[in-house]
Design a protein around this motif. Structure first.
Motif, PDB file in Angstrom:
ATOM      1  N   PRO A 117       0.916  -1.079  -0.109  1.00 37.74           N
ATOM      2  CA  PRO A 117       0.053   0.012  -0.060  1.00 37.74           C
ATOM      3  C   PRO A 117       0.935   1.154   0.166  1.00 37.74           C
ATOM      4  O   PRO A 117       0.535   2.224  -0.671  1.00 37.74           O
ATOM      5  CB  PRO A 117      -0.850   0.113   1.399  1.00 37.74           C
ATOM      6  N   GLY A 121       0.395   4.084  -3.060  1.00 39.20           N
ATOM      7  CA  GLY A 121       0.152   5.615  -2.633  1.00 39.20           C
ATOM      8  C   GLY A 121       1.143   6.295  -3.202  1.00 39.20           C
ATOM      9  O   GLY A 121       0.935   7.375  -3.784  1.00 39.20           O
TER      10      GLY A 121
ATOM     11  N   GLY B 134      -0.357   3.179 -11.306  1.00 43.70           N
ATOM     12  CA  GLY B 134      -1.199   3.626 -10.073  1.00 43.70           C
ATOM     13  C   GLY B 134      -2.515   2.911 -10.002  1.00 43.70           C
ATOM     14  O   GLY B 134      -2.855   2.684  -8.800  1.00 43.70           O
ATOM     15  N   ALA B 138      -3.482   0.395  -7.074  1.00 45.51           N
ATOM     16  CA  ALA B 138      -4.509   0.769  -5.891  1.00 45.51           C
ATOM     17  C   ALA B 138      -5.472  -0.045  -5.874  1.00 45.51           C
ATOM     18  O   ALA B 138      -6.233  -0.299  -4.943  1.00 45.51           O
ATOM     19  CB  ALA B 138      -4.731   2.328  -6.463  1.00 45.51           C
ATOM     20  N   GLN B 148      -5.225  -1.466   4.467  1.00 52.87           N
ATOM     21  CA  GLN B 148      -4.299  -1.447   3.566  1.00 52.87           C
ATOM     22  C   GLN B 148      -4.598   0.018   2.709  1.00 52.87           C
ATOM     23  O   GLN B 148      -3.860   0.674   2.236  1.00 52.87           O
ATOM     24  CB  GLN B 148      -4.395  -2.278   2.281  1.00 52.87           C
ATOM     25  N   ILE B 151      -3.438   2.943   4.714  1.00 52.45           N
ATOM     26  CA  ILE B 151      -2.299   3.227   4.500  1.00 52.45           C
ATOM     27  C   ILE B 151      -1.644   3.906   3.218  1.00 52.45           C
ATOM     28  O   ILE B 151      -0.898   4.671   3.275  1.00 52.45           O
ATOM     29  CB  ILE B 151      -1.286   1.782   4.558  1.00 52.45           C
ATOM     30  N   MET B 152      -2.347   3.351   2.220  1.00 55.68           N
ATOM     31  CA  MET B 152      -2.062   3.766   0.831  1.00 55.68           C
ATOM     32  C   MET B 152      -2.431   5.061   0.632  1.00 55.68           C
ATOM     33  O   MET B 152      -1.827   6.194   0.069  1.00 55.68           O
ATOM     34  CB  MET B 152      -3.022   2.918  -0.284  1.00 55.68           C
ATOM     35  N   ALA B 155       0.079   7.504   2.354  1.00 54.67           N
ATOM     36  CA  ALA B 155       1.170   7.744   1.550  1.00 54.67           C
ATOM     37  C   ALA B 155       1.035   8.640   0.404  1.00 54.67           C
ATOM     38  O   ALA B 155       1.983   9.613   0.153  1.00 54.67           O
ATOM     39  CB  ALA B 155       1.702   6.335   0.823  1.00 54.67           C
ATOM     40  N   PHE B 156      -0.380   8.556  -0.074  1.00 52.81           N
ATOM     41  CA  PHE B 156      -0.682   9.334  -1.085  1.00 52.81           C
ATOM     42  C   PHE B 156      -0.649  10.943  -0.696  1.00 52.81           C
ATOM     43  O   PHE B 156       0.186  11.667  -1.292  1.00 52.81           O
ATOM     44  CB  PHE B 156      -2.080   9.031  -1.677  1.00 52.81           C
ATOM     45  N   VAL B 159       3.142  12.114   0.218  1.00 51.53           N
ATOM     46  CA  VAL B 159       4.022  12.331  -0.995  1.00 51.53           C
ATOM     47  C   VAL B 159       3.280  13.662  -1.843  1.00 51.53           C
ATOM     48  O   VAL B 159       4.000  14.512  -2.179  1.00 51.53           O
ATOM     49  CB  VAL B 159       4.396  11.206  -1.488  1.00 51.53           C
ATOM     50  N   GLY B 160       2.054  13.226  -2.341  1.00 51.74           N
ATOM     51  CA  GLY B 160       1.425  13.848  -3.263  1.00 51.74           C
ATOM     52  C   GLY B 160       1.035  15.560  -2.805  1.00 51.74           C
ATOM     53  O   GLY B 160       1.017  16.482  -3.525  1.00 51.74           O
ATOM     54  N   LEU B 161       0.500  15.536  -1.481  1.00 49.58           N
ATOM     55  CA  LEU B 161       0.073  16.767  -1.100  1.00 49.58           C
ATOM     56  C   LEU B 161       0.804  17.450  -0.090  1.00 49.58           C
ATOM     57  O   LEU B 161       0.967  18.717  -0.035  1.00 49.58           O
ATOM     58  CB  LEU B 161      -1.457  16.390  -0.779  1.00 49.58           C
ATOM     59  N   HIS B 163       4.191  16.649   0.150  1.00 50.64           N
ATOM     60  CA  HIS B 163       5.328  16.998  -0.461  1.00 50.64           C
ATOM     61  C   HIS B 163       6.454  16.330   0.667  1.00 50.64           C
ATOM     62  O   HIS B 163       7.537  17.257   0.871  1.00 50.64           O
ATOM     63  CB  HIS B 163       5.783  18.326  -0.915  1.00 50.64           C
ATOM     64  N   LEU B 166      10.666  11.400  -0.164  1.00 51.88           N
ATOM     65  CA  LEU B 166      10.089  10.184  -0.294  1.00 51.88           C
ATOM     66  C   LEU B 166      10.890   8.841   0.790  1.00 51.88           C
ATOM     67  O   LEU B 166      10.316   8.035   1.190  1.00 51.88           O
ATOM     68  CB  LEU B 166      10.705   9.409  -1.737  1.00 51.88           C
ATOM     69  N   VAL B 170       9.057   6.160   2.899  1.00 53.35           N
ATOM     70  CA  VAL B 170       9.302   4.768   3.044  1.00 53.35           C
ATOM     71  C   VAL B 170       9.651   4.231   4.297  1.00 53.35           C
ATOM     72  O   VAL B 170       9.051   3.230   4.828  1.00 53.35           O
ATOM     73  CB  VAL B 170      10.432   4.392   1.802  1.00 53.35           C
ATOM     74  N   LEU B 173       6.310   5.236   7.182  1.00 51.85           N
ATOM     75  CA  LEU B 173       5.100   4.530   6.751  1.00 51.85           C
ATOM     76  C   LEU B 173       5.466   3.107   6.497  1.00 51.85           C
ATOM     77  O   LEU B 173       4.609   2.280   7.022  1.00 51.85           O
ATOM     78  CB  LEU B 173       4.349   5.025   5.820  1.00 51.85           C
TER      79      LEU B 173
END
Lengths: 178, 188
Positions: A117, A121, B134, B138, B148, B151-152, B155-156, B159-161, B163, B166, B170, B173
Protein backbone atom coordinates in the motif's frame (compact mmCIF):
# COMPACT_ATOMS: atom_id res chain seq x y z
CA UNK A 1 42.12 13.10 -15.54
CA UNK A 2 42.50 10.06 -13.33
CA UNK A 3 41.82 12.11 -10.23
CA UNK A 4 38.60 13.52 -11.65
CA UNK A 5 37.21 10.09 -12.62
CA UNK A 6 38.05 8.97 -9.10
CA UNK A 7 36.21 12.01 -7.75
CA UNK A 8 33.15 11.03 -9.84
CA UNK A 9 33.23 7.57 -8.29
CA UNK A 10 33.57 8.91 -4.76
CA UNK A 11 30.72 11.37 -5.27
CA UNK A 12 28.14 9.19 -7.00
CA UNK A 13 28.55 5.80 -5.33
CA UNK A 14 27.37 6.97 -1.87
CA UNK A 15 24.57 9.01 -3.46
CA UNK A 16 23.37 5.84 -5.16
CA UNK A 17 22.91 4.14 -1.81
CA UNK A 18 21.02 7.12 -0.42
CA UNK A 19 18.45 7.18 -3.23
CA UNK A 20 15.48 5.51 -1.55
CA UNK A 21 12.24 6.01 -3.47
CA UNK A 22 13.81 6.40 -6.90
CA UNK A 23 16.40 8.41 -8.80
CA UNK A 24 14.38 11.63 -8.84
CA UNK A 25 15.09 12.13 -5.15
CA UNK A 26 18.76 12.56 -6.08
CA UNK A 27 18.57 15.48 -8.46
CA UNK A 28 18.71 18.23 -5.82
CA UNK A 29 21.75 16.61 -4.16
CA UNK A 30 23.54 16.09 -7.45
CA UNK A 31 22.84 19.68 -8.47
CA UNK A 32 24.26 21.02 -5.22
CA UNK A 33 27.41 18.90 -5.40
CA UNK A 34 28.16 19.33 -9.08
CA UNK A 35 27.32 23.02 -9.55
CA UNK A 36 27.79 24.76 -6.19
CA UNK A 37 30.40 22.62 -4.42
CA UNK A 38 32.71 21.40 -7.16
CA UNK A 39 32.03 23.78 -10.05
CA UNK A 40 32.17 20.94 -12.57
CA UNK A 41 29.20 22.35 -14.47
CA UNK A 42 27.68 25.82 -14.71
CA UNK A 43 24.03 26.31 -13.80
CA UNK A 44 23.13 26.47 -17.51
CA UNK A 45 25.03 23.29 -18.37
CA UNK A 46 23.29 21.48 -15.55
CA UNK A 47 19.84 22.59 -16.68
CA UNK A 48 20.65 21.46 -20.23
CA UNK A 49 21.93 18.07 -19.05
CA UNK A 50 18.80 17.63 -16.94
CA UNK A 51 16.54 18.45 -19.89
CA UNK A 52 18.40 16.05 -22.19
CA UNK A 53 18.24 13.21 -19.66
CA UNK A 54 14.51 13.81 -19.29
CA UNK A 55 13.78 13.79 -22.99
CA UNK A 56 15.90 10.73 -23.71
CA UNK A 57 14.46 7.25 -23.26
CA UNK A 58 15.72 5.17 -20.35
CA UNK A 59 16.12 5.97 -16.65
CA UNK A 60 16.17 9.70 -15.81
CA UNK A 61 19.24 9.05 -13.67
CA UNK A 62 21.27 8.94 -16.90
CA UNK A 63 21.70 12.61 -15.99
CA UNK A 64 24.71 11.29 -14.09
CA UNK A 65 26.13 9.70 -17.26
CA UNK A 66 25.92 13.08 -18.99
CA UNK A 67 27.62 14.84 -16.09
CA UNK A 68 30.45 12.30 -16.23
CA UNK A 69 30.74 12.79 -19.97
CA UNK A 70 30.90 16.59 -19.66
CA UNK A 71 33.46 16.42 -16.88
CA UNK A 72 35.83 13.74 -18.18
CA UNK A 73 34.70 12.45 -21.58
CA UNK A 74 33.99 8.81 -22.30
CA UNK A 75 35.73 7.47 -19.19
CA UNK A 76 33.89 9.98 -17.07
CA UNK A 77 30.58 8.74 -18.52
CA UNK A 78 31.47 5.11 -17.83
CA UNK A 79 32.76 5.67 -14.30
CA UNK A 80 29.87 7.95 -13.30
CA UNK A 81 27.28 5.47 -14.62
CA UNK A 82 29.00 2.60 -12.86
CA UNK A 83 29.12 4.56 -9.60
CA UNK A 84 25.44 5.50 -9.63
CA UNK A 85 24.04 2.13 -10.77
CA UNK A 86 26.38 -0.63 -9.57
CA UNK A 87 26.16 -0.43 -5.74
CA UNK A 88 22.37 -0.65 -5.62
CA UNK A 89 22.29 -3.17 -8.48
CA UNK A 90 24.40 -5.55 -6.37
CA UNK A 91 22.19 -4.90 -3.35
CA UNK A 92 19.03 -5.73 -5.26
CA UNK A 93 20.65 -8.81 -6.73
CA UNK A 94 21.50 -9.95 -3.18
CA UNK A 95 17.94 -9.24 -2.09
CA UNK A 96 16.53 -11.26 -5.01
CA UNK A 97 18.75 -14.24 -4.06
CA UNK A 98 17.77 -13.99 -0.41
CA UNK A 99 14.12 -13.84 -1.46
CA UNK A 100 14.38 -16.95 -3.60
CA UNK A 101 16.12 -18.86 -0.79
CA UNK A 102 13.55 -18.23 1.90
CA UNK A 103 10.36 -18.24 -0.14
CA UNK A 104 7.26 -17.98 2.04
CA UNK A 105 9.01 -16.90 5.28
CA UNK A 106 6.89 -14.74 7.54
CA UNK A 107 9.18 -11.67 7.37
CA UNK A 108 9.04 -11.94 3.60
CA UNK A 109 5.25 -12.05 3.42
CA UNK A 110 5.09 -9.16 5.92
CA UNK A 111 7.44 -7.05 3.77
CA UNK A 112 5.51 -7.82 0.59
CA UNK A 113 2.13 -7.14 2.18
CA UNK A 114 3.27 -4.13 4.18
CA UNK A 115 5.14 -2.30 1.43
CA UNK A 116 2.39 -2.78 -1.14
CA UNK A 117 0.00 0.00 0.00
CA UNK A 118 2.90 2.41 0.62
CA UNK A 119 4.19 1.83 -2.91
CA UNK A 120 0.70 2.18 -4.42
CA UNK A 121 0.15 5.48 -2.61
CA UNK A 122 3.54 6.78 -3.74
CA UNK A 123 2.89 5.80 -7.37
CA UNK A 124 -0.47 7.58 -7.34
CA UNK A 125 1.16 10.63 -5.75
CA UNK A 126 3.88 10.72 -8.40
CA UNK A 127 1.13 10.52 -11.04
CA UNK A 128 -0.44 13.62 -9.52
CA UNK A 129 2.92 15.41 -9.41
CA UNK A 130 3.56 14.49 -13.06
CA UNK A 131 0.17 15.87 -14.15
CA UNK A 132 0.77 19.10 -12.25
CA UNK A 133 4.21 19.48 -13.82
CA UNK A 134 3.09 18.91 -17.44
CA UNK A 135 4.08 21.57 -19.96
CA UNK A 136 1.21 22.57 -22.23
CA UNK A 137 -1.80 23.24 -19.98
CA UNK A 138 -5.16 21.54 -20.41
CA UNK A 139 -4.29 20.03 -23.77
CA UNK A 140 -1.40 18.11 -22.16
CA UNK A 141 -3.58 17.05 -19.25
CA UNK A 142 -6.28 15.89 -21.66
CA UNK A 143 -3.72 13.79 -23.54
CA UNK A 144 -2.45 12.30 -20.26
CA UNK A 145 -5.97 11.30 -19.21
CA UNK A 146 -6.87 9.95 -22.67
CA UNK A 147 -3.63 7.97 -22.70
CA UNK A 148 -4.39 6.48 -19.27
CA UNK A 149 -7.86 5.40 -20.43
CA UNK A 150 -6.50 3.84 -23.61
CA UNK A 151 -3.87 1.93 -21.65
CA UNK A 152 -6.46 0.66 -19.17
CA UNK A 153 -8.83 -0.47 -21.92
CA UNK A 154 -6.56 -1.79 -24.68
CA UNK A 155 -3.32 -3.54 -25.40
CA UNK A 156 -1.96 -0.80 -27.64
CA UNK A 157 1.82 -0.62 -27.91
CA UNK A 158 3.07 2.37 -25.87
CA UNK A 159 5.37 3.50 -28.72
CA UNK A 160 2.29 4.08 -30.85
CA UNK A 161 0.61 5.90 -27.99
CA UNK A 162 3.59 8.27 -27.50
CA UNK A 163 3.58 8.98 -31.25
CA UNK A 164 -0.16 9.76 -31.20
CA UNK A 165 0.38 12.01 -28.16
CA UNK A 166 3.04 13.96 -30.05
CA UNK A 167 0.93 14.31 -33.22
CA UNK A 168 -2.21 15.40 -31.35
CA UNK A 169 -0.23 17.89 -29.28
CA UNK A 170 1.53 19.44 -32.28
CA UNK A 171 -1.69 19.68 -34.34
CA UNK A 172 -4.04 20.97 -31.62
CA UNK A 173 -1.52 23.15 -29.83
CA UNK A 174 -1.95 25.99 -32.31
CA UNK A 175 -5.75 25.66 -32.34
CA UNK A 176 -6.61 25.54 -28.65
CA UNK A 177 -5.74 28.21 -26.10
CA UNK A 178 -3.09 27.04 -23.61
CA UNK B 1 -8.88 -8.61 -17.54
CA UNK B 2 -9.28 -12.31 -18.25
CA UNK B 3 -6.13 -12.22 -20.38
CA UNK B 4 -4.10 -10.73 -17.52
CA UNK B 5 -4.68 -13.90 -15.52
CA UNK B 6 -3.25 -16.19 -18.20
CA UNK B 7 -0.64 -18.64 -17.02
CA UNK B 8 2.82 -17.03 -16.95
CA UNK B 9 5.39 -18.39 -19.43
CA UNK B 10 9.18 -18.10 -19.02
CA UNK B 11 11.06 -16.31 -21.84
CA UNK B 12 14.50 -17.31 -23.08
CA UNK B 13 17.43 -15.13 -22.03
CA UNK B 14 17.60 -13.58 -25.51
CA UNK B 15 13.86 -12.80 -25.60
CA UNK B 16 14.07 -11.16 -22.19
CA UNK B 17 17.16 -9.13 -23.07
CA UNK B 18 15.72 -7.92 -26.38
CA UNK B 19 12.52 -6.67 -24.74
CA UNK B 20 14.45 -4.89 -21.96
CA UNK B 21 16.73 -3.18 -24.50
CA UNK B 22 13.72 -2.18 -26.57
CA UNK B 23 12.05 -0.63 -23.53
CA UNK B 24 15.31 1.14 -22.65
CA UNK B 25 15.56 2.65 -26.13
CA UNK B 26 11.91 3.54 -26.79
CA UNK B 27 10.66 4.75 -23.40
CA UNK B 28 10.57 8.43 -24.31
CA UNK B 29 8.81 10.58 -21.75
CA UNK B 30 9.59 8.44 -18.68
CA UNK B 31 7.26 6.12 -16.77
CA UNK B 32 9.55 3.13 -17.25
CA UNK B 33 8.02 0.92 -14.59
CA UNK B 34 4.74 1.30 -16.47
CA UNK B 35 6.47 0.07 -19.62
CA UNK B 36 7.73 -2.99 -17.79
CA UNK B 37 4.21 -3.74 -16.53
CA UNK B 38 2.87 -3.32 -20.04
CA UNK B 39 5.43 -5.52 -21.76
CA UNK B 40 6.12 -8.22 -19.15
CA UNK B 41 2.69 -8.67 -17.59
CA UNK B 42 0.02 -7.40 -19.94
CA UNK B 43 1.43 -8.25 -23.37
CA UNK B 44 3.73 -11.22 -22.78
CA UNK B 45 2.47 -12.81 -19.55
CA UNK B 46 5.96 -13.56 -18.28
CA UNK B 47 4.76 -12.95 -14.73
CA UNK B 48 1.42 -12.11 -13.16
CA UNK B 49 0.24 -8.75 -11.86
CA UNK B 50 0.52 -9.83 -8.22
CA UNK B 51 4.16 -10.87 -8.55
CA UNK B 52 5.04 -7.76 -10.54
CA UNK B 53 3.51 -5.45 -7.92
CA UNK B 54 5.36 -7.24 -5.10
CA UNK B 55 8.63 -6.72 -6.97
CA UNK B 56 7.74 -3.10 -7.66
CA UNK B 57 7.00 -2.39 -3.99
CA UNK B 58 10.39 -3.80 -2.97
CA UNK B 59 12.18 -2.01 -5.81
CA UNK B 60 10.69 1.24 -4.55
CA UNK B 61 11.52 0.74 -0.90
CA UNK B 62 15.10 -0.18 -1.75
CA UNK B 63 17.81 2.37 -2.57
CA UNK B 64 18.51 2.78 -6.27
CA UNK B 65 16.68 3.64 -9.46
CA UNK B 66 13.28 1.91 -9.33
CA UNK B 67 13.25 0.71 -12.89
CA UNK B 68 16.80 -0.68 -12.71
CA UNK B 69 15.97 -2.44 -9.43
CA UNK B 70 12.78 -3.83 -10.94
CA UNK B 71 14.50 -5.00 -14.09
CA UNK B 72 17.15 -6.88 -12.07
CA UNK B 73 14.50 -8.28 -9.76
CA UNK B 74 12.34 -9.60 -12.59
CA UNK B 75 15.38 -10.88 -14.50
CA UNK B 76 16.45 -12.89 -11.48
CA UNK B 77 12.94 -14.22 -10.88
CA UNK B 78 12.61 -15.38 -14.48
CA UNK B 79 16.12 -16.54 -15.35
CA UNK B 80 18.37 -16.44 -12.28
CA UNK B 81 21.73 -14.67 -12.20
CA UNK B 82 22.10 -14.35 -15.98
CA UNK B 83 18.61 -12.82 -16.10
CA UNK B 84 19.57 -10.26 -13.44
CA UNK B 85 22.67 -9.35 -15.44
CA UNK B 86 20.68 -9.09 -18.68
CA UNK B 87 18.09 -6.92 -16.92
CA UNK B 88 20.72 -4.54 -15.52
CA UNK B 89 22.76 -4.21 -18.74
CA UNK B 90 19.72 -3.97 -21.01
CA UNK B 91 18.05 -1.14 -19.11
CA UNK B 92 21.26 0.88 -18.52
CA UNK B 93 23.85 0.50 -21.28
CA UNK B 94 21.94 1.16 -24.55
CA UNK B 95 20.07 4.22 -23.17
CA UNK B 96 23.34 5.52 -21.65
CA UNK B 97 24.99 5.46 -25.08
CA UNK B 98 21.92 7.06 -26.64
CA UNK B 99 21.74 9.87 -24.08
CA UNK B 100 25.33 10.89 -24.88
CA UNK B 101 24.52 10.86 -28.63
CA UNK B 102 21.41 12.97 -28.03
CA UNK B 103 23.45 15.40 -25.93
CA UNK B 104 25.88 15.77 -28.83
CA UNK B 105 22.94 16.64 -31.13
CA UNK B 106 21.07 18.71 -28.58
CA UNK B 107 22.27 22.14 -29.69
CA UNK B 108 21.00 21.48 -33.22
CA UNK B 109 17.68 20.00 -32.06
CA UNK B 110 16.68 22.80 -29.70
CA UNK B 111 16.78 25.35 -32.51
CA UNK B 112 13.48 23.95 -33.76
CA UNK B 113 10.35 24.90 -31.76
CA UNK B 114 8.80 21.68 -33.10
CA UNK B 115 11.22 19.61 -31.00
CA UNK B 116 9.78 21.07 -27.80
CA UNK B 117 6.18 20.54 -28.93
CA UNK B 118 6.85 16.92 -29.86
CA UNK B 119 8.52 16.27 -26.50
CA UNK B 120 5.66 17.92 -24.58
CA UNK B 121 3.15 15.71 -26.39
CA UNK B 122 5.18 12.55 -25.76
CA UNK B 123 5.62 13.51 -22.11
CA UNK B 124 1.87 14.01 -21.67
CA UNK B 125 1.07 10.60 -23.18
CA UNK B 126 3.80 8.97 -21.05
CA UNK B 127 2.09 10.16 -17.85
CA UNK B 128 -0.60 7.64 -18.77
CA UNK B 129 1.85 4.79 -18.12
CA UNK B 130 2.47 5.94 -14.55
CA UNK B 131 -1.19 6.62 -13.90
CA UNK B 132 -2.28 3.27 -15.30
CA UNK B 133 0.18 1.52 -13.03
CA UNK B 134 -1.01 3.55 -10.03
CA UNK B 135 -4.62 2.61 -10.76
CA UNK B 136 -3.79 -1.10 -11.14
CA UNK B 137 -1.72 -1.11 -7.93
CA UNK B 138 -4.45 0.80 -6.04
CA UNK B 139 -7.16 -1.57 -7.26
CA UNK B 140 -5.24 -4.55 -5.89
CA UNK B 141 -4.66 -2.81 -2.56
CA UNK B 142 -8.34 -1.84 -2.29
CA UNK B 143 -9.33 -5.52 -2.49
CA UNK B 144 -7.26 -6.26 0.61
CA UNK B 145 -9.29 -4.34 3.12
CA UNK B 146 -9.64 -1.04 4.94
CA UNK B 147 -6.30 -1.11 6.76
CA UNK B 148 -4.37 -1.29 3.48
CA UNK B 149 -6.53 1.45 1.95
CA UNK B 150 -5.81 3.78 4.89
CA UNK B 151 -2.04 3.22 4.58
CA UNK B 152 -2.20 3.81 0.83
CA UNK B 153 -4.15 7.04 1.35
CA UNK B 154 -1.63 8.18 3.96
CA UNK B 155 1.28 7.57 1.56
CA UNK B 156 -0.58 9.44 -1.20
CA UNK B 157 -1.29 12.47 1.00
CA UNK B 158 2.24 12.51 2.47
CA UNK B 159 3.98 12.48 -0.91
CA UNK B 160 1.46 14.06 -3.30
CA UNK B 161 -0.10 16.79 -1.15
CA UNK B 162 2.28 17.43 1.75
CA UNK B 163 5.43 16.85 -0.36
CA UNK B 164 7.23 14.96 2.40
CA UNK B 165 10.46 13.40 1.15
CA UNK B 166 10.22 9.86 -0.24
CA UNK B 167 12.88 8.23 1.96
CA UNK B 168 11.12 9.50 5.08
CA UNK B 169 7.75 8.19 3.90
CA UNK B 170 9.23 4.80 2.98
CA UNK B 171 11.01 4.45 6.32
CA UNK B 172 8.26 5.66 8.65
CA UNK B 173 5.11 4.48 6.90
CA UNK B 174 6.84 1.38 5.51
CA UNK B 175 8.08 0.28 8.94
CA UNK B 176 4.64 0.85 10.44
CA UNK B 177 2.85 -1.02 7.68
CA UNK B 178 5.31 -3.95 7.61
CA UNK B 179 5.17 -4.31 11.43
CA UNK B 180 1.39 -4.36 11.27
CA UNK B 181 1.47 -7.02 8.54
CA UNK B 182 3.97 -9.07 10.54
CA UNK B 183 1.82 -8.86 13.66
CA UNK B 184 -1.25 -10.00 11.73
CA UNK B 185 0.63 -12.92 10.18
CA UNK B 186 1.97 -13.96 13.58
CA UNK B 187 -1.52 -14.00 15.05
CA UNK B 188 -3.11 -15.86 12.15
Amino acid sequence: MRSITLALLVLFAPLSLASVGGGQTLVADIHHQVVANRHWLTEGQFVDAFAIARMSPGPGTLLVTLIGWQVAGIWGAIVASFAIFAPTAFLVYGLARLWARSRGARWQLALETGLRPVAAGMILASGLVLIEALEGGWLARGIAIASTSILMATRLNPVLLMACGAVVFVVLHGVLPG
Amino acid sequence: MAAAEQKPSIPTLMEFFVVVVRIGLTSFGGGLSGWLLREFVQRRHWLDEEEFLSGLSLAQAFPGVNVVNLSIWIGYRLLGTRGALAGACGIIVPPAILVVLIAALFAALTDYPLTHLVLDGVGAAAVGLSLQMGIIAARRVAMKGLEQIVIMAAAFVAVGLLHISLPLVVVVLGALSVSLAYWRLARA
